[in-house]
Design a protein around this motif. Structure first.
Motif, short mmCIF file in Angstrom:
data_model
loop_
_atom_site.label_atom_id
_atom_site.label_comp_id
_atom_site.label_asym_id
_atom_site.label_seq_id
_atom_site.Cartn_x
_atom_site.Cartn_y
_atom_site.Cartn_z
N VAL A 1 35.76 45.55 -101.53
CA VAL A 1 35.83 44.89 -100.02
C VAL A 1 34.57 45.05 -99.25
O VAL A 1 34.00 43.70 -98.79
N GLU A 2 33.74 46.01 -99.39
CA GLU A 2 32.30 45.98 -98.89
C GLU A 2 31.34 44.95 -99.82
O GLU A 2 30.85 44.39 -99.02
N ARG A 3 31.82 44.74 -100.88
CA ARG A 3 30.93 43.81 -101.98
C ARG A 3 31.43 42.50 -101.42
O ARG A 3 30.33 41.81 -101.31
N VAL A 4 32.59 42.15 -101.25
CA VAL A 4 32.88 40.79 -100.94
C VAL A 4 32.42 40.65 -99.46
O VAL A 4 31.63 39.44 -99.31
N GLU A 5 32.23 41.48 -98.64
CA GLU A 5 31.68 41.29 -97.33
C GLU A 5 30.22 41.02 -97.44
O GLU A 5 29.62 40.18 -96.70
N ARG A 6 29.46 41.66 -98.35
CA ARG A 6 28.08 41.43 -98.44
C ARG A 6 27.68 40.22 -98.98
O ARG A 6 26.88 39.52 -98.58
N VAL A 7 28.45 39.71 -100.00
CA VAL A 7 28.36 38.47 -100.84
C VAL A 7 28.56 37.56 -99.74
O VAL A 7 27.81 36.29 -99.78
N ALA A 8 29.70 37.51 -99.18
CA ALA A 8 30.14 36.37 -98.05
C ALA A 8 29.01 36.36 -97.11
O ALA A 8 28.63 35.17 -96.80
N GLY A 9 28.64 37.37 -96.52
CA GLY A 9 27.32 37.23 -95.79
C GLY A 9 26.22 36.78 -96.14
O GLY A 9 25.66 35.89 -95.26
N LYS A 10 25.93 37.06 -97.38
CA LYS A 10 24.63 36.29 -97.82
C LYS A 10 24.78 34.85 -98.06
O LYS A 10 23.88 33.97 -97.78
#
Length: 67
Positions: A43-52
């Motif tokens: 979940v944290e990874r998806v949030e980081r990737v989506a933010g970028k």
């Protein structure tokens, strides 16, 4: 958790979560029935990737920066 829960929690469409996996930005475990299984780190990874990606960084550069 299943892909729908990840999508709900991150605000990213399930299709986009699958795309991130296809691009090598995310790795999901598979249950015996073939369903993707995610944990809190995913979940944290998806949030980081989506933010970028929302900031305009192409997924290929996000992947290169993660190495």
């Amino acid at each position: 958790m299943k892909i729908g829960e990840v999508a709900r929690r991150t605000g990213v469409a399930p299709r986009l979560v699958r795309y991130y996996e296809q691009q090598g930005l995310l790795t999901a475990e598979r249950a015996a029935n073939g369903y993707r299984r995610y944990d809190e780190a995913d979940v944290e990874r998806v949030e980081r990737v989506a933010g970028k990606v929302r900031a305009g960084i192409p997924t290929r550069l996000v992947k290169a920066a993660a190495r």
